[in-house]
Each structure stands twice: as C-alpha cells, then as structure tokens.
Write a protein that holds these residues in place. Structure first.
Motif, PDB file in Angstrom:
ATOM      1  N   ALA A 105      -3.208 -11.144   7.880  1.00 58.69           N
ATOM      2  CA  ALA A 105      -1.827 -10.668   7.917  1.00 58.69           C
ATOM      3  C   ALA A 105      -0.931 -11.668   8.642  1.00 58.69           C
ATOM      4  O   ALA A 105      -1.191 -12.032   9.785  1.00 58.69           O
ATOM      5  CB  ALA A 105      -1.756  -9.311   8.598  1.00 58.69           C
ATOM      6  N   ALA A 124      -0.003   4.290   2.405  1.00 56.98           N
ATOM      7  CA  ALA A 124       0.200   3.969   3.818  1.00 56.98           C
ATOM      8  C   ALA A 124       1.657   3.624   4.117  1.00 56.98           C
ATOM      9  O   ALA A 124       2.013   3.448   5.273  1.00 56.98           O
ATOM     10  CB  ALA A 124      -0.700   2.807   4.228  1.00 56.98           C
ATOM     11  N   ARG A 125       2.477   3.490   3.072  1.00 54.87           N
ATOM     12  CA  ARG A 125       3.878   3.064   3.218  1.00 54.87           C
ATOM     13  C   ARG A 125       3.946   1.746   3.995  1.00 54.87           C
ATOM     14  O   ARG A 125       4.710   1.574   4.920  1.00 54.87           O
ATOM     15  CB  ARG A 125       4.741   4.118   3.919  1.00 54.87           C
ATOM     16  CG  ARG A 125       4.855   5.449   3.222  1.00 54.87           C
ATOM     17  CD  ARG A 125       5.509   5.257   1.847  1.00 54.87           C
ATOM     18  NE  ARG A 125       5.913   6.487   1.218  1.00 54.87           N
ATOM     19  CZ  ARG A 125       5.107   7.286   0.539  1.00 54.87           C
ATOM     20  NH1 ARG A 125       3.844   7.014   0.432  1.00 54.87           N
ATOM     21  NH2 ARG A 125       5.564   8.364  -0.043  1.00 54.87           N
ATOM     22  N   ARG A 126       3.119   0.765   3.523  1.00 48.36           N
ATOM     23  CA  ARG A 126       2.993  -0.504   4.239  1.00 48.36           C
ATOM     24  C   ARG A 126       3.099  -1.680   3.272  1.00 48.36           C
ATOM     25  O   ARG A 126       2.535  -1.656   2.178  1.00 48.36           O
ATOM     26  CB  ARG A 126       1.656  -0.542   4.970  1.00 48.36           C
ATOM     27  CG  ARG A 126       1.411  -1.801   5.765  1.00 48.36           C
ATOM     28  CD  ARG A 126       0.153  -1.759   6.626  1.00 48.36           C
ATOM     29  NE  ARG A 126      -0.979  -1.134   5.979  1.00 48.36           N
ATOM     30  CZ  ARG A 126      -1.637  -0.064   6.472  1.00 48.36           C
ATOM     31  NH1 ARG A 126      -1.273   0.496   7.613  1.00 48.36           N
ATOM     32  NH2 ARG A 126      -2.664   0.430   5.824  1.00 48.36           N
ATOM     33  N   GLU A 129      14.201  -6.600   7.907  1.00 47.80           N
ATOM     34  CA  GLU A 129      12.874  -6.894   7.354  1.00 47.80           C
ATOM     35  C   GLU A 129      12.978  -7.658   6.040  1.00 47.80           C
ATOM     36  O   GLU A 129      12.236  -8.630   5.822  1.00 47.80           O
ATOM     37  CB  GLU A 129      12.094  -5.598   7.169  1.00 47.80           C
ATOM     38  CG  GLU A 129      11.757  -4.937   8.485  1.00 47.80           C
ATOM     39  CD  GLU A 129      11.185  -3.546   8.348  1.00 47.80           C
ATOM     40  OE1 GLU A 129      10.413  -3.155   9.243  1.00 47.80           O
ATOM     41  OE2 GLU A 129      11.494  -2.845   7.349  1.00 47.80           O
ATOM     42  N   GLU A 172       0.865  -1.177   0.000  1.00 52.14           N
ATOM     43  CA  GLU A 172       0.000   0.000   0.000  1.00 52.14           C
ATOM     44  C   GLU A 172       0.902   1.228   0.000  1.00 52.14           C
ATOM     45  O   GLU A 172       1.484   1.579   1.030  1.00 52.14           O
ATOM     46  CB  GLU A 172      -0.898  -0.009   1.237  1.00 52.14           C
ATOM     47  CG  GLU A 172      -1.810  -1.226   1.292  1.00 52.14           C
ATOM     48  CD  GLU A 172      -2.442  -1.406   2.643  1.00 52.14           C
ATOM     49  OE1 GLU A 172      -3.597  -0.963   2.802  1.00 52.14           O
ATOM     50  OE2 GLU A 172      -1.771  -1.971   3.538  1.00 52.14           O
ATOM     51  N   ARG A 181       2.605 -10.973   8.468  1.00 55.01           N
ATOM     52  CA  ARG A 181       3.552  -9.955   8.944  1.00 55.01           C
ATOM     53  C   ARG A 181       3.167  -8.623   8.298  1.00 55.01           C
ATOM     54  O   ARG A 181       2.698  -8.587   7.163  1.00 55.01           O
ATOM     55  CB  ARG A 181       4.986 -10.254   8.521  1.00 55.01           C
ATOM     56  CG  ARG A 181       5.569 -11.532   9.046  1.00 55.01           C
ATOM     57  CD  ARG A 181       6.149 -11.355  10.439  1.00 55.01           C
ATOM     58  NE  ARG A 181       7.008 -12.452  10.825  1.00 55.01           N
ATOM     59  CZ  ARG A 181       6.608 -13.686  11.101  1.00 55.01           C
ATOM     60  NH1 ARG A 181       5.351 -14.005  10.998  1.00 55.01           N
ATOM     61  NH2 ARG A 181       7.476 -14.601  11.463  1.00 55.01           N
ATOM     62  N   VAL A 182       3.430  -7.519   9.017  1.00 59.04           N
ATOM     63  CA  VAL A 182       3.175  -6.173   8.512  1.00 59.04           C
ATOM     64  C   VAL A 182       4.440  -5.339   8.706  1.00 59.04           C
ATOM     65  O   VAL A 182       5.017  -5.334   9.794  1.00 59.04           O
ATOM     66  CB  VAL A 182       1.984  -5.509   9.245  1.00 59.04           C
ATOM     67  CG1 VAL A 182       1.769  -4.087   8.739  1.00 59.04           C
ATOM     68  CG2 VAL A 182       0.715  -6.338   9.075  1.00 59.04           C
ATOM     69  N   TYR A 183       4.851  -4.641   7.651  1.00 60.61           N
ATOM     70  CA  TYR A 183       6.009  -3.743   7.682  1.00 60.61           C
ATOM     71  C   TYR A 183       5.485  -2.360   7.314  1.00 60.61           C
ATOM     72  O   TYR A 183       5.027  -2.142   6.194  1.00 60.61           O
ATOM     73  CB  TYR A 183       7.063  -4.210   6.674  1.00 60.61           C
ATOM     74  CG  TYR A 183       7.422  -5.665   6.874  1.00 60.61           C
ATOM     75  CD1 TYR A 183       8.396  -6.039   7.787  1.00 60.61           C
ATOM     76  CD2 TYR A 183       6.747  -6.667   6.174  1.00 60.61           C
ATOM     77  CE1 TYR A 183       8.717  -7.376   7.991  1.00 60.61           C
ATOM     78  CE2 TYR A 183       7.054  -8.007   6.362  1.00 60.61           C
ATOM     79  CZ  TYR A 183       8.037  -8.356   7.270  1.00 60.61           C
ATOM     80  OH  TYR A 183       8.337  -9.681   7.458  1.00 60.61           O
ATOM     81  N   ASP A 184       5.535  -1.437   8.259  1.00 63.35           N
ATOM     82  CA  ASP A 184       4.820  -0.168   8.066  1.00 63.35           C
ATOM     83  C   ASP A 184       5.691   1.059   7.860  1.00 63.35           C
ATOM     84  O   ASP A 184       5.260   2.167   8.141  1.00 63.35           O
ATOM     85  CB  ASP A 184       3.842   0.058   9.218  1.00 63.35           C
ATOM     86  CG  ASP A 184       4.526   0.115  10.573  1.00 63.35           C
ATOM     87  OD1 ASP A 184       5.757   0.081  10.637  1.00 63.35           O
ATOM     88  OD2 ASP A 184       3.800   0.198  11.570  1.00 63.35           O
ATOM     89  N   HIS A 185       6.872   0.866   7.306  1.00 63.28           N
ATOM     90  CA  HIS A 185       7.685   2.045   6.961  1.00 63.28           C
ATOM     91  C   HIS A 185       8.549   1.776   5.724  1.00 63.28           C
ATOM     92  O   HIS A 185       9.742   2.004   5.717  1.00 63.28           O
ATOM     93  CB  HIS A 185       8.520   2.512   8.160  1.00 63.28           C
ATOM     94  CG  HIS A 185       9.468   1.476   8.686  1.00 63.28           C
ATOM     95  ND1 HIS A 185       9.064   0.494   9.534  1.00 63.28           N
ATOM     96  CD2 HIS A 185      10.782   1.281   8.465  1.00 63.28           C
ATOM     97  CE1 HIS A 185      10.110  -0.268   9.823  1.00 63.28           C
ATOM     98  NE2 HIS A 185      11.155   0.178   9.184  1.00 63.28           N
ATOM     99  N   THR A 219       2.382  -5.836   3.500  1.00 63.04           N
ATOM    100  CA  THR A 219       1.775  -6.865   4.332  1.00 63.04           C
ATOM    101  C   THR A 219       1.908  -8.213   3.634  1.00 63.04           C
ATOM    102  O   THR A 219       1.604  -8.334   2.449  1.00 63.04           O
ATOM    103  CB  THR A 219       0.281  -6.563   4.589  1.00 63.04           C
ATOM    104  OG1 THR A 219       0.160  -5.248   5.141  1.00 63.04           O
ATOM    105  CG2 THR A 219      -0.331  -7.571   5.542  1.00 63.04           C
TER     106      THR A 219
END
Length: 174
Positions: free
Chosen positions: A59, A47-49, A156, A44, A61-65, A51
């Motif tokens: 989900a 959202a800079r995400r 990550e 996304e 794993r989620v990586y949000d940056h 998943t």
C-alpha cells in the motif's frame, strides 16, 4: 484545450440513473503514475476502501471512506442500475473540469460487460469515474450517492490525481 488529462470528456452525474455525455475532446497530455510508485488501484466495495498499490502489492496510500453507486451490492450490469462495476479496468483519462472535483475515468464497460448487457438487450452504461464532491458542495454527500462512480473527499482525489497516471490498472472487487 485545458482541463483534460487525455481522451474524451464525459461527466458522471449523481442521482438516480442519470449519466450525461458532455462532449468529446482531443488531448494527449501524459501524467503522473509509476514514477510515484503507484502501479495499481484496488477498490474494495464492501470495505468502502480504495488503495494505491506499488509494484510489489504494498500500500502506497489507503482511503477508507469511499462512496459508491446508490445500489452498491453486486456488479454493474446495466445503465441506470446505480451499481459500481466489479472487475479489471484501467484509468484511461482524467478530467479537471466536470460536475465534480477532478475525475479519473475508469475503462468500464469492458468487453465482457458489453457482451453481458447486449445479450439481454440492454446498455451496460458507462461514464464511471473516481472523483471528488460535486462542484460547489460545502459538505460531502451522505451515504452512497453516485450513479456508479467512486467518490472521495476533494483533498483525497487531489492526492490521487497526482499519483495515478493514465493506463494504471484498476481492480474493483466486492
């Protein structure tokens, strides 16, 4: 030959519009994927995400940056535009040795990407990867810094490398 998950090796290069074709290599290694419960990757951009999703869409794993191309708004249309693609793709191979810490190649450009660019007399570009920091970097580059790739912290991408297999679908949305 070592250093490849499979397929051809192409290195994505940070900076304004530079994408370098490094070389082609033959390899057929199979890798992790569904046995770890990862069936799809969702990116996304807004959202800079990133998943990792299981078969039911949950989900894993989620990586949000995540970091994107230096012009992140809008779909990638042409080589050198600094945009990250939008659409449905696949992880088609990985590269252990490149200018970045681990690289998973995304199957961009797809047929519609190619047709759009050709209809305007341009190249759609290519060499779009999910990867870590530039090799030798002590800190993550600031802001959106790739030429269209999706970048994460090295730890990550190491985790993703072990969970996502070749052929895994990738959906990239605005």
């Amino acid at each position: 030959m070592t250093g490849f998950r499979s397929g051809a090796a192409i290195a994505c290069r940070a900076g304004r519009g530079l994408v370098a074709l490094a070389f082609l290599a033959l390899a057929t290694a199979s890798h992790a994927g569904a046995e770890h419960g990862v069936e799809r990757v969702l990116i996304e951009k807004g959202a800079r995400r990133l998943t990792l999703l299981d078969a039911e869409g949950g989900a894993v794993r989620v990586y949000d940056h995540i970091r994107l191309g230096w012009e992140p708004v809008g779909p990638k249309r042409f080589e050198g535009d600094g945009r990250t693609p939008e659409g449905h793709y696949r992880i088609d191979w990985g590269l252990e040795s490149s200018a970045y810490h681990l690289s998973l190649h995304i199957s961009y450009p797809g047929p519609s990407d190619q047709a759009y660019a050709r209809s305007r007399g341009r190249s759609p570009g290519g060499a779009i990867f999910i990867h870590g920091w530039p090799n030798g970097a002590r800190d993550a580059p600031e802001g959106d810094w790739t030429a269209g790739c999706i970048a994460l912290d090295n730890a990550e991408i190491e985790e993703i490398w072990g969970l996502v297999g070749d052929g895994t679908p990738v959906d990239i949305v605005a």
